[in-house]
Design a protein around this motif. Sequence first.
Motif, PDB file in Angstrom:
ATOM      1  N   LYS A   1      61.176 -87.007  13.659  1.00  0.00           N
ATOM      2  CA  LYS A   1      59.716 -86.862  13.335  1.00  0.00           C
ATOM      3  C   LYS A   1      58.794 -87.925  13.859  1.00  0.00           C
ATOM      4  O   LYS A   1      57.740 -87.622  14.428  1.00  0.00           O
ATOM      5  CB  LYS A   1      59.644 -86.972  11.518  1.00  0.00           C
ATOM      6  N   ASP A   2      59.369 -89.197  14.085  1.00  0.00           N
ATOM      7  CA  ASP A   2      58.596 -90.114  14.836  1.00  0.00           C
ATOM      8  C   ASP A   2      59.639 -91.178  15.225  1.00  0.00           C
ATOM      9  O   ASP A   2      60.612 -91.344  14.774  1.00  0.00           O
ATOM     10  CB  ASP A   2      57.350 -90.784  13.974  1.00  0.00           C
TER      11      ASP A   2
ATOM     12  N   ASP B   1      60.543 -95.252  16.212  1.00  0.00           N
ATOM     13  CA  ASP B   1      60.335 -96.621  16.367  1.00  0.00           C
ATOM     14  C   ASP B   1      61.175 -97.328  17.181  1.00  0.00           C
ATOM     15  O   ASP B   1      62.196 -96.883  17.583  1.00  0.00           O
ATOM     16  CB  ASP B   1      60.557 -96.950  14.900  1.00  0.00           C
TER      17      ASP B   1
END
Length: 436
Positions: A46-47, A49
Amino acid sequence: MSWNETQRSAPAEFACSIVESLSRHGHQALLAGGCVRDKLLGKIPKDFDVATSATPDQVRQIFGHRHTIPVGAAFGVITVIGDQASGNVEVATFRCDGGYSDGRHPDQVTFSNAEHDAQRRDFTINGLFFDPLTDTVIDYVQGQVDLEKRLIRAIGVPHDRFNEDHLRMLRAVRFATVLGFEIESDTLSAIQDLAEQILTVSGERIAAEMQRLLASPRRGSGLNLLGQSGLLRHLMPKWDWQSPYLHGTESFARQSLDQAAISDSFLEVSLATMTLQQRLASHPTAESVPWITVLSSTSLVMDDVVRAWKLSNESKAVFRAIHLHLATVARARQLPWSQLQPTMIAPKIRAVLDVATCLQLGGWISREDIEVCREHLRRPIDELNPAPLLTGDELKKRGFTEGPHLGRCLTELRRKQLDRELTTIDEAWEWVRAQK
Ligand code: ATP
Ligand code: MG
């Protein structure tokens, strides 16, 4: 496990380009946490890091002050801003978290290396790194084994890790639910021991986790695990804990939540359904349900949740719609259209029908009544909610004066229109003249 397929997505490419820039400047940089876990599970992250040996200042220097936001500079977190397709990437300096006196936030952080950074993370499956430049997974915490075994396991000593941050207990149940994993037994025992501490976490954080847990199609099993972990009792203190609907792993209440297709408002629909089922337990058939009593007492429990978790006006509107309209849905076939219609055009009616569908599985509402309602919702809006034959203004122009009589006439006019006793404007005027 190849990274290629996600590398083609704009966010993944952007994250990898950040890793590349950081390494070009002589720093170690790795993709970290959830995105590595999701990629290894074959999901689209989803995202993304990034974790790095560069300090926050160095990160800002490399990407420029205009393209970075020091969101959590104290914790070493810098957001690097991407374009619309790529989104933003959080770049965090490798760190150790020191001391947690508030049960939620580290008192101070010390910049450190990748291994320590893995160890401060919550669960082994969230402690993995991936180097996109060499296509290798870096695993200091045996996260890959637990991904294979489909286990949520605390990194380090579970009691210590949950004592540091009480929210992790709820995160464990959320990850287990969303991923369809089990919680490893020592990790689960620690949660059971410390469950009451969940009350120290802010209502907003609890609500955010619960939203994500209940948005999962496995939400019923998730509630089951939440019960087993001991957390649910503290999260929902006003539930009727004697009710058979809350006990046993095969609890019907939760099964219905897994079976019924819920379209949105997952948290509200799930909690209202669970609460209603406890209230309905002593009323075995659809005919004997005292809806007013059942809905009022459910509403009190929901008000409590709204307050404790500081839920939005949107959530309040859903609970209100359930309170106002569920009994009407339950009697849909018996009611004249003029009585059913206001419910069919009410806000959040779809959430009300989703609750009804869950209750239908327990026999408290009949399938036919729900189907009648769903059929109505498929009609075009001008048919579902036609313009009035006559308005108050038109009546006043013809000599009616403002007041209760006018109000009653308009209400009756609307009723007759909906029930098709009056179908044309001429018929409406004829009826109105007789009322003067
Ligand atoms: P998702 O974004 O799907 O919820 P995620 O694993 O990315 O999953 P985030 O909350 O975005 O979860 O956090 C990113 C990473 O930061 C996690 O994978 C974990 O390594 C670490 N992390 C987040 N919250 C905590 C916490 N409360 N305690 C320790 N580590 C945490
Ligand atoms: Mg994340």
